[in-house]
Design a protein around this motif. Structure first.
Motif, PDB file in Angstrom:
ATOM      1  N   ILE A 149     -78.343  38.431 -21.934  1.00 57.48           N
ATOM      2  CA  ILE A 149     -79.362  38.507 -20.893  1.00 57.48           C
ATOM      3  C   ILE A 149     -79.427  37.157 -20.189  1.00 57.48           C
ATOM      4  CG2 ILE A 149     -81.782  38.950 -20.372  1.00 57.48           C
ATOM      5  CD1 ILE A 149     -81.916  40.588 -22.955  1.00 57.48           C
ATOM      6  N   LEU A 150     -79.082  37.140 -18.903  1.00 56.05           N
ATOM      7  CA  LEU A 150     -79.044  35.911 -18.126  1.00 56.05           C
ATOM      8  C   LEU A 150     -80.323  35.693 -17.335  1.00 56.05           C
ATOM      9  CD1 LEU A 150     -75.433  36.324 -16.690  1.00 56.05           C
ATOM     10  CD2 LEU A 150     -76.116  35.035 -18.726  1.00 56.05           C
ATOM     11  N   ALA A 151     -80.973  36.788 -16.938  1.00 55.82           N
ATOM     12  CA  ALA A 151     -82.171  36.693 -16.108  1.00 55.82           C
ATOM     13  C   ALA A 151     -82.953  37.990 -16.226  1.00 55.82           C
ATOM     14  CB  ALA A 151     -81.794  36.431 -14.644  1.00 55.82           C
ATOM     15  N   VAL A 152     -84.183  37.950 -15.779  1.00 58.03           N
ATOM     16  CA  VAL A 152     -84.979  39.173 -15.642  1.00 58.03           C
ATOM     17  C   VAL A 152     -85.629  39.155 -14.265  1.00 58.03           C
ATOM     18  CG1 VAL A 152     -85.423  39.535 -18.098  1.00 58.03           C
ATOM     19  CG2 VAL A 152     -86.983  38.103 -16.765  1.00 58.03           C
ATOM     20  N   GLU A 153     -85.699  40.327 -13.643  1.00 55.73           N
ATOM     21  CA  GLU A 153     -86.337  40.438 -12.324  1.00 55.73           C
ATOM     22  C   GLU A 153     -87.709  41.064 -12.489  1.00 55.73           C
ATOM     23  OE1 GLU A 153     -85.699  42.538  -7.934  1.00 55.73           O
ATOM     24  OE2 GLU A 153     -84.151  42.729  -9.484  1.00 55.73           O
ATOM     25  N   ALA A 154     -88.722  40.378 -11.991  1.00 53.66           N
ATOM     26  CA  ALA A 154     -90.098  40.866 -12.086  1.00 53.66           C
ATOM     27  C   ALA A 154     -90.342  41.925 -11.015  1.00 53.66           C
ATOM     28  CB  ALA A 154     -91.079  39.715 -11.916  1.00 53.66           C
ATOM     29  N   LEU A 155     -90.795  43.098 -11.442  1.00 52.88           N
ATOM     30  CA  LEU A 155     -91.048  44.216 -10.537  1.00 52.88           C
ATOM     31  C   LEU A 155     -92.477  44.706 -10.733  1.00 52.88           C
ATOM     32  CD1 LEU A 155     -87.661  46.046 -11.155  1.00 52.88           C
ATOM     33  CD2 LEU A 155     -88.294  44.764  -9.114  1.00 52.88           C
ATOM     34  N   VAL A 156     -93.243  44.724  -9.650  1.00 49.92           N
ATOM     35  CA  VAL A 156     -94.651  45.053  -9.737  1.00 49.92           C
ATOM     36  C   VAL A 156     -94.860  46.562  -9.892  1.00 49.92           C
ATOM     37  CG1 VAL A 156     -94.967  45.227  -7.226  1.00 49.92           C
ATOM     38  CG2 VAL A 156     -96.918  44.638  -8.693  1.00 49.92           C
ATOM     39  N   ARG A 157     -95.860  46.926 -10.677  1.00 50.30           N
ATOM     40  CA  ARG A 157     -96.286  48.310 -10.872  1.00 50.30           C
ATOM     41  C   ARG A 157     -97.804  48.367 -10.699  1.00 50.30           C
ATOM     42  NH1 ARG A 157     -91.516  48.589 -10.518  1.00 50.30           N
ATOM     43  NH2 ARG A 157     -90.012  49.446 -12.011  1.00 50.30           N
ATOM     44  N   TRP A 158     -98.282  49.577 -10.411  1.00 53.57           N
ATOM     45  CA  TRP A 158     -99.728  49.733 -10.225  1.00 53.57           C
ATOM     46  C   TRP A 158    -100.200  50.968 -10.983  1.00 53.57           C
ATOM     47  CZ3 TRP A 158    -102.225  51.606  -5.038  1.00 53.57           C
ATOM     48  CH2 TRP A 158    -103.619  51.659  -5.179  1.00 53.57           C
ATOM     49  N   GLN A 159    -101.121  50.731 -11.904  1.00 52.99           N
ATOM     50  CA  GLN A 159    -101.736  51.843 -12.627  1.00 52.99           C
ATOM     51  C   GLN A 159    -102.909  52.343 -11.788  1.00 52.99           C
ATOM     52  OE1 GLN A 159    -100.370  52.859 -15.718  1.00 52.99           O
ATOM     53  NE2 GLN A 159    -101.552  54.693 -15.247  1.00 52.99           N
ATOM     54  N   HIS A 160    -102.615  53.322 -10.903  1.00 62.44           N
ATOM     55  CA  HIS A 160    -103.627  53.822  -9.971  1.00 62.44           C
ATOM     56  C   HIS A 160    -104.705  54.574 -10.750  1.00 62.44           C
ATOM     57  CE1 HIS A 160    -105.389  56.309  -6.742  1.00 62.44           C
ATOM     58  NE2 HIS A 160    -104.944  55.368  -5.913  1.00 62.44           N
ATOM     59  N   PRO A 161    -105.961  54.440 -10.352  1.00 68.76           N
ATOM     60  CA  PRO A 161    -107.052  55.062 -11.121  1.00 68.76           C
ATOM     61  C   PRO A 161    -106.957  56.576 -11.219  1.00 68.76           C
ATOM     62  CG  PRO A 161    -107.844  54.178  -9.015  1.00 68.76           C
ATOM     63  CD  PRO A 161    -106.473  53.640  -9.227  1.00 68.76           C
ATOM     64  N   THR A 162    -106.327  57.230 -10.234  1.00 71.15           N
ATOM     65  CA  THR A 162    -106.254  58.700 -10.282  1.00 71.15           C
ATOM     66  C   THR A 162    -104.836  59.237 -10.196  1.00 71.15           C
ATOM     67  OG1 THR A 162    -106.566  58.857  -7.882  1.00 71.15           O
ATOM     68  CG2 THR A 162    -108.543  58.944  -9.263  1.00 71.15           C
ATOM     69  N   LEU A 167     -96.619  44.015 -14.369  1.00 66.47           N
ATOM     70  CA  LEU A 167     -95.225  43.748 -14.084  1.00 66.47           C
ATOM     71  C   LEU A 167     -94.320  44.352 -15.147  1.00 66.47           C
ATOM     72  CD1 LEU A 167     -95.186  39.984 -12.959  1.00 66.47           C
ATOM     73  CD2 LEU A 167     -95.184  42.023 -11.515  1.00 66.47           C
ATOM     74  N   HIS A 168     -93.240  44.963 -14.682  1.00 67.61           N
ATOM     75  CA  HIS A 168     -92.128  45.330 -15.555  1.00 67.61           C
ATOM     76  C   HIS A 168     -90.971  44.404 -15.201  1.00 67.61           C
ATOM     77  CE1 HIS A 168     -93.510  49.675 -16.702  1.00 67.61           C
ATOM     78  NE2 HIS A 168     -94.345  48.744 -17.099  1.00 67.61           N
ATOM     79  N   TYR A 169     -90.003  44.309 -16.088  1.00 70.70           N
ATOM     80  CA  TYR A 169     -88.902  43.367 -15.893  1.00 70.70           C
ATOM     81  C   TYR A 169     -87.573  44.072 -16.127  1.00 70.70           C
ATOM     82  CZ  TYR A 169     -92.714  40.035 -16.338  1.00 70.70           C
ATOM     83  OH  TYR A 169     -93.895  39.376 -16.172  1.00 70.70           O
ATOM     84  N   GLN A 170     -86.638  43.874 -15.178  1.00 66.43           N
ATOM     85  CA  GLN A 170     -85.303  44.455 -15.336  1.00 66.43           C
ATOM     86  C   GLN A 170     -84.316  43.349 -15.694  1.00 66.43           C
ATOM     87  OE1 GLN A 170     -83.561  46.524 -11.961  1.00 66.43           O
ATOM     88  NE2 GLN A 170     -82.406  47.841 -13.351  1.00 66.43           N
ATOM     89  N   PRO A 171     -83.669  43.461 -16.858  1.00 68.37           N
ATOM     90  CA  PRO A 171     -82.716  42.425 -17.277  1.00 68.37           C
ATOM     91  C   PRO A 171     -81.484  42.390 -16.378  1.00 68.37           C
ATOM     92  CG  PRO A 171     -83.464  43.725 -19.165  1.00 68.37           C
ATOM     93  CD  PRO A 171     -83.915  44.443 -17.929  1.00 68.37           C
ATOM     94  N   GLU A 172     -80.941  41.188 -16.252  1.00 67.22           N
ATOM     95  CA  GLU A 172     -79.647  40.962 -15.600  1.00 67.22           C
ATOM     96  C   GLU A 172     -78.701  40.455 -16.678  1.00 67.22           C
ATOM     97  OE1 GLU A 172     -79.750  38.319 -12.185  1.00 67.22           O
ATOM     98  OE2 GLU A 172     -77.992  37.310 -13.000  1.00 67.22           O
ATOM     99  N   LEU A 173     -77.543  41.110 -16.805  1.00 66.73           N
ATOM    100  CA  LEU A 173     -76.656  40.845 -17.936  1.00 66.73           C
ATOM    101  C   LEU A 173     -75.322  40.243 -17.507  1.00 66.73           C
ATOM    102  CD1 LEU A 173     -77.048  44.140 -20.006  1.00 66.73           C
ATOM    103  CD2 LEU A 173     -78.526  42.131 -19.991  1.00 66.73           C
ATOM    104  N   ASP A 174     -74.687  39.603 -18.459  1.00 65.07           N
ATOM    105  CA  ASP A 174     -73.284  39.240 -18.352  1.00 65.07           C
ATOM    106  C   ASP A 174     -72.485  40.451 -18.820  1.00 65.07           C
ATOM    107  OD1 ASP A 174     -71.376  36.294 -19.155  1.00 65.07           O
ATOM    108  OD2 ASP A 174     -70.640  38.307 -18.747  1.00 65.07           O
ATOM    109  N   LEU A 175     -71.728  41.080 -17.923  1.00 66.50           N
ATOM    110  CA  LEU A 175     -71.009  42.305 -18.258  1.00 66.50           C
ATOM    111  C   LEU A 175     -69.969  42.100 -19.344  1.00 66.50           C
ATOM    112  CD1 LEU A 175     -70.448  43.812 -14.692  1.00 66.50           C
ATOM    113  CD2 LEU A 175     -72.082  44.560 -16.418  1.00 66.50           C
ATOM    114  N   ARG A 176     -69.575  40.864 -19.593  1.00 65.95           N
ATOM    115  CA  ARG A 176     -68.557  40.611 -20.606  1.00 65.95           C
ATOM    116  C   ARG A 176     -69.134  40.591 -22.014  1.00 65.95           C
ATOM    117  NH1 ARG A 176     -66.740  35.177 -17.644  1.00 65.95           N
ATOM    118  NH2 ARG A 176     -69.025  35.054 -17.757  1.00 65.95           N
ATOM    119  N   SER A 177     -70.405  40.193 -22.127  1.00 66.57           N
ATOM    120  CA  SER A 177     -70.973  40.008 -23.469  1.00 66.57           C
ATOM    121  C   SER A 177     -72.278  40.745 -23.701  1.00 66.57           C
ATOM    122  CB  SER A 177     -71.207  38.510 -23.706  1.00 66.57           C
ATOM    123  OG  SER A 177     -72.159  38.002 -22.786  1.00 66.57           O
ATOM    124  N   GLY A 178     -72.928  41.166 -22.624  1.00 62.50           N
ATOM    125  CA  GLY A 178     -74.240  41.791 -22.766  1.00 62.50           C
ATOM    126  C   GLY A 178     -75.367  40.790 -22.854  1.00 62.50           C
TER     127      GLY A 178
END
Length: 606
Positions: free
Chosen positions: A368-381, A355-366
């Motif tokens: 970090i309010l949340a992170v979104e879990a995003l799946v990745r796959w390290q394919h063998p080839t 999993l990688h994670y993309q932060p969600e920010l408050d645009l006024r202060s920067g």
């Protein structure tokens, strides 16, 4: 008396809350009937003003007037052809009471209450009484209040229609888009529908050369002219869709065998190849067309489109300017899919995804309010693969549920680890949920078990579901969301604005947040249509007291515009790309990400 009028206005307001385009006339007539009975008048009706053609359009009435003709002569009345009270309603912004004496010594009374939209009269409600009826000031005010409710309803229905149109049409050509194409093909390929169903995948050859010669806008102009030509020369019942760039798909309305479809492709090829005048130059492009034919009840939409795509690829590989029909030999091109499917099952079963994670920010202060879990796959080839490469395969091979369960458990495990080290005490973990999971009978119980195992409180987790999934199985979705609410888990509607959820769905479903689809955010600040759509979504979120997150923030002007629209939560490449957990920990330790809205970023596929 005033209490009775207040109850009347409240009753009408409650009736109109759940109205959408499909129930608008029926529920409006019910509301008008209630008005008519309350005031003791003989007739009540609602009309809209169309200022473009200077006409009054009958929307609903109580009781319905039967003229015995079709169309009803009262359906459309042009202001230029009338006078008196109706003519005044074209621009009147104030309620009017009229008493007319008839030639026979009788009289009739009218109350006109305008639907006000800004500085325009958008229409009016009219109450008619055969006789003298002095409407009291309180009754006039109550009727005007009801007219204001109808004005709001009119604006809401129009906004929903615009959102639906935007979600199903290409903004450059006005043709149907991919979403509309898929839904059309789903209907055509249902068992019992007439077949065979032909699909023609059209790909223009070397459009870039035209852009290089005449300028970048020339390609758009050429595509627009081509789209208009297709509309003019094809059967109006045919589905014509632009998938983006220089790719189109046509699904003829009439059943076609492979031979007939190939002949139709030849006709379209000739049609598309005709010259178009651009900037004083007459230009043309050759075209490659892939043909595939499916049978209702036997072939899936994805199979037919994939076959047509494979066929057009074969035509382009052969040099372009040709027609290729999908054959059994082309099935060998699915080797990659089979390879992915085989290894994906192994990856899920052996916990080798990440999993990688993309932060969600408050645009006024920067912050970090949340992170979104995003799946990745390290394919063998094949190296690191993004979800777009394998999610479709997972859904097609019944692996989506198993993959989804792995993501939830892995994300919660990582979240618990961060919390144990004091890095995510006030953070929300966002996790995408597939349609398969959402309708699973044991989904809520399995989530509760995972949260208990990692000692995570429900409100710190938010599941994201797409707007399309919401309306796919509304009854089952409602049950699942209610179950999640009971254990405290938040729910957000992802990609909001691209599907078909109405205001009544938002009212009925237990959701906590909306995520504005990136397609409306990418050009925010430079596209007036996107600005209008985002502004309306911000208004919806406030009206329903929902959190709002903008996705796909890739430009500084988009970030600044969101702040101006009072949307403070956002994620996108301008703020942070999806990153591995160890890099997330560094950001969490810092507490915030420094923001600089003076420059944009280079965007690549997620």
């Amino acid at each position: 008396m005033q209490k009775g009028l207040d109850r009347l206005v409240t009753s009408v307001a409650l009736q109109l809350m759940s109205v959408d385009a499909s129930t608008m006339v029926e529920k409006t007539e019910a509301a008008l009937d209630e008005l008519r009975l309350h005031f003791g008048v003989e007739h009540a009706y609602l009309r809209y003003n169309d200022h473009r053609i200077r006409a009054s359009i009958l929307i609903a009435e109580s009781p319905r007037t039967e003229f015995g003709t079709d169309p009803n002569p009262n359906d459309v009345i042009y202001f230029a052809d009338t006078d008196g009270d109706l003519a005044a309603a074209e621009h009147s912004l104030e309620p009017t009471v009229v008493l007319n004496n008839t030639s026979g010594g009788g009289c009739s009374s009218y109350l006109f209450a305008p639907l006000v939209a800004g500085s325009l009269a958008a229409g009016f409600i009219a109450l008619t009484h055969l006789g003298s009826n002095e409407f009291s000031p309180s009754e006039v005010n109550a009727t005007q209040a009801v007219a204001a409710l109808f004005a709001q309803l009119k604006a809401r229905i129009e906004a929903e229609d615009n959102l639906r149109h935007t979600a199903t049409h290409d903004d450059l050509t006005g043709l149907s888009n991919r979403r509309a194409l898929l839904e059309y093909m789903e209907r055509r390929l249902q068992r019992g529908e007439p077949g065979p169903v032909a699909t023609l995948f059209i790909d223009l050859d070397r459009l870039k050369a035209l852009n290089d010669f005449l300028g970048h806008s020339a390609g758009d102009q050429f595509i627009s002219a081509l789209a208009q030509r297709l509309r003019d020369q094809m059967d109006p019942r045919d589905m014509i869709a632009r998938l983006g760039g220089d790719e189109f798909v046509i699904v003829p309305a009439l059943p076609m065998t492979t031979d007939v479809a190939e002949a139709e492709a030849a006709r379209i090829q000739q049609l598309v190849s005709e010259r178009v005048e651009l900037g004083g130059e007459k230009v043309s492009r050759s075209v490659s067309i892939g043909v595939a034919v499916g049978m209702p009840g036997e072939t899936s939409v994805s199979d037919v489109l994939r076959q047509a795509d494979q066929a057009v690829l074969a035509a382009k590989t052969a040099g372009g300017n040709g027609i290729s029909v999908f054959t059994e030999e082309m099935r060998t091109l699915y080797a990659l899919r089979d390879d992915v499917e085989l290894h994906l099952r192994h990856a899920v079963e052996n916990d080798s995804l990440l999993l990688h994670y993309q932060p969600e920010l408050d645009l006024r202060s920067g912050k970090i309010l949340a992170v979104e879990a995003l799946v990745r796959w390290q394919h063998p080839t094949r190296g690191l693969l993004f979800p777009g490469t394998f999610i479709e395969v997972a859904e097609a091979t019944n692996l989506a549920g198993e993959l989804g369960r792995w993501v939830i458990r892995k994300a919660c495990s990582q979240f618990a680890d961060w919390r144990e080290r004091g890095l995510a005490t006030d953070l929300v973990m966002r996790i995408n949920v597939s349609p398969v999971q959402l309708v699973s009978l044991d989904f809520v119980a399995s989530v509760e078990e995972v949260l208990a195992h990692f000692a995570i409180d429900g409100p710190s987790v938010c599941f994201e579901i797409t707007e399309h999934v919401v309306v796919q199985d509304l009854a089952r979705t409602r049950i699942t969301l209610e179950g999640l609410a009971k254990i405290g888990v938040q729910v957000a509607i992802d990609d909001f604005g691209t599907g078909y959820s109405s205001l009544s769905h938002l009212k009925e479903l237990t959701v906590d947040a909306l995520k504005i689809d990136r397609s409306f955010v990418t050009r925010l600040g430079t596209d007036s249509d996107d600005m209008a759509i985002v502004k309306s979504i911000v208004g919806l979120a406030k009206a329903f007291d929902l959190d709002l997150v903008a996705e796909g923030v890739e430009t500084s002007i988009a970030a600044r515009t969101l702040l101006e629209l009072d949307c403070h939560r956002a994620q996108g490449y301008l703020l942070s790309r999806p990153i591995p957990p160890e890099r997330v920990e560094v950001l969490l330790a810092a507490g915030a990400i420094p923001l600089d809205f003076s420059a944009d970023v280079s965007v690549s596929d997620d």
